[in-house]
Design a protein around this motif. Sequence first.
Motif, short mmCIF file in Angstrom:
data_model
loop_
_atom_site.label_atom_id
_atom_site.label_comp_id
_atom_site.label_asym_id
_atom_site.label_seq_id
_atom_site.Cartn_x
_atom_site.Cartn_y
_atom_site.Cartn_z
N THR A 182 0.82 -1.21 0.00
CA THR A 182 0.00 0.00 0.00
C THR A 182 0.85 1.25 0.00
OG1 THR A 182 -1.81 -1.13 1.14
CG2 THR A 182 -1.77 1.27 1.27
N LEU A 183 1.86 1.28 0.84
CA LEU A 183 2.73 2.46 0.89
C LEU A 183 3.51 2.63 -0.42
CD1 LEU A 183 4.16 2.23 4.54
CD2 LEU A 183 2.31 3.67 3.69
N GLU A 184 3.95 1.54 -0.99
CA GLU A 184 4.65 1.63 -2.28
C GLU A 184 3.76 2.24 -3.36
OE1 GLU A 184 5.95 -2.32 -3.17
OE2 GLU A 184 7.84 -2.12 -2.07
N ALA A 185 2.50 1.87 -3.36
CA ALA A 185 1.57 2.36 -4.38
C ALA A 185 1.23 3.83 -4.19
CB ALA A 185 0.29 1.52 -4.35
N LEU A 186 1.23 4.30 -2.94
CA LEU A 186 0.81 5.67 -2.66
C LEU A 186 1.97 6.67 -2.62
CD1 LEU A 186 -1.77 4.95 0.20
CD2 LEU A 186 -2.26 5.42 -2.22
N ALA A 187 3.17 6.19 -2.29
CA ALA A 187 4.33 7.08 -2.19
C ALA A 187 4.61 7.74 -3.53
CB ALA A 187 5.55 6.29 -1.71
N GLY A 188 4.86 9.03 -3.49
CA GLY A 188 5.12 9.78 -4.71
C GLY A 188 3.86 10.37 -5.32
N LYS A 189 2.72 9.74 -5.08
CA LYS A 189 1.44 10.28 -5.56
C LYS A 189 0.80 11.18 -4.52
CE LYS A 189 0.55 6.10 -8.29
NZ LYS A 189 -0.37 4.94 -8.49
N TYR A 190 1.08 10.89 -3.26
CA TYR A 190 0.54 11.67 -2.15
C TYR A 190 1.66 11.95 -1.16
CZ TYR A 190 -3.88 9.89 -3.97
OH TYR A 190 -4.93 9.56 -4.80
N LEU A 191 1.50 12.98 -0.37
CA LEU A 191 2.41 13.21 0.74
C LEU A 191 2.01 12.26 1.87
CD1 LEU A 191 2.40 17.12 0.76
CD2 LEU A 191 4.33 15.65 0.14
N LEU A 192 2.93 11.43 2.31
CA LEU A 192 2.64 10.46 3.35
C LEU A 192 3.33 10.88 4.64
CD1 LEU A 192 3.07 7.05 1.45
CD2 LEU A 192 1.08 8.56 1.56
N VAL A 193 2.58 10.85 5.74
CA VAL A 193 3.13 11.23 7.04
C VAL A 193 2.71 10.22 8.08
CG1 VAL A 193 1.19 12.83 7.37
CG2 VAL A 193 3.21 13.03 8.82
N MET A 194 3.67 9.73 8.84
CA MET A 194 3.37 8.85 9.96
C MET A 194 3.10 9.71 11.19
SD MET A 194 5.61 5.72 11.62
CE MET A 194 6.29 6.58 13.05
N ILE A 195 1.95 9.50 11.81
CA ILE A 195 1.55 10.29 12.98
C ILE A 195 1.26 9.31 14.10
CG2 ILE A 195 -0.01 12.04 13.90
CD1 ILE A 195 -0.69 12.77 10.98
N THR A 196 2.08 9.33 15.14
CA THR A 196 1.94 8.32 16.18
C THR A 196 2.18 8.92 17.56
OG1 THR A 196 2.75 6.16 16.94
CG2 THR A 196 4.37 7.64 15.98
N LYS A 197 1.54 8.32 18.55
CA LYS A 197 1.81 8.65 19.95
C LYS A 197 2.85 7.66 20.48
CE LYS A 197 -2.43 8.08 21.36
NZ LYS A 197 -3.71 8.10 22.13
N GLY A 198 3.39 7.97 21.65
CA GLY A 198 4.30 7.02 22.28
C GLY A 198 5.66 7.61 22.56
N ASP A 199 6.53 6.76 23.05
CA ASP A 199 7.88 7.17 23.40
C ASP A 199 8.70 7.44 22.14
OD1 ASP A 199 10.14 7.20 25.55
OD2 ASP A 199 10.89 5.90 23.96
N LEU A 200 9.39 8.56 22.12
CA LEU A 200 10.15 8.98 20.95
C LEU A 200 11.15 7.92 20.50
CD1 LEU A 200 11.06 11.17 18.90
CD2 LEU A 200 12.61 12.02 20.67
#
Length: 234
Positions: free
Chosen positions: A111-129
Motif C-alpha cells: 500500500t505504501l509503495e503504491a501511494l508514495a510519490g502520488k501523495y504526501l505520506l506522514v506517519m503520525i503516532t503517539k508514544g515514546d520517541l
Amino acid sequence: MTTRPLTTIGFDADDTLWQNEQYYRLTEAHFTGLLADFAEGPKISERLLEAEKRNLRHYGFGIKGFTLSMVETAIEITEGKVPASVIAKILDTGRDLLNHPVETMPHVRDTLEALAGKYLLVMITKGDLFDQERKLAQSGLGDFFDAVEIVSDKTAVTYRRIFAKVGDGPERAMMVGNSLKSDIVPAIAAGSYGVFVPHELTWVLEHVDEPKEAPRFRKIDHLGELRDLIDRLG
C-alpha cells in the motif's frame, strides 16, 4: 485546473503499520502471573488499568509509562511487600517490550509503495520517541514517508497543525488508523477524512463509538482496501 480532493495521507503506527497491542497483552499476562500469590488476575489487570489512567498525564503513552504503572500496581497489590526479585522481573519485561522485533501488518508495504510519490505520506503516532523511532527504523518503512510526527496526544488541533505543515491543510488530508478515539474522531473534527482500520486488539482506553453519521468517515477491513477507497474519492 481541477483541484485534487486529497493530497496528504496520515498513517497511525502501532497496530496500523505494525503489531503492538498483542505484545502488551502478553506482558500483562506475565505480570499478573508474577503477582498470582497476592491477587487474582482480573483484579490485578483492573488495578493496572487504573494506574495507567492516572499516569498518562505524567508519563504519556508508551512502554516506559506502562512499565512504571506495573511497578506501581505491584506495590499497591502487595501493600508494599512486593519482593525486589519481582520488581526486577517487571523491569525485565519492560525492556523486552522495548526490544521486541517489529512485525508489520498485512498489505502495509504494498500500500505504501503504491501511494508514495502520488501523495504526501506522514506517519503520525503517539508514544515514546526512542521506541517509535526504533520501530520505524526496524520496519524498513521509513523511506515511504515524507514526514514523521511523534506526538504526545492526538487531537483535532494536532491534525490541523500537522496537515497544514506537511500538506495542503486538513480538508485535503486523510488519517488512517485503528483507533477511533485517537486517529479517526479528532481527524474528522479537524476537517479530514478518517479511515478506520479495525484491529482485533485495541487498548480499552482507545474505545469510542464509530462516527457513522460523519460524511468523511470511512471503514475498511484492512489496508489492502485503501487504494480502492482513495480512487473512489476522485
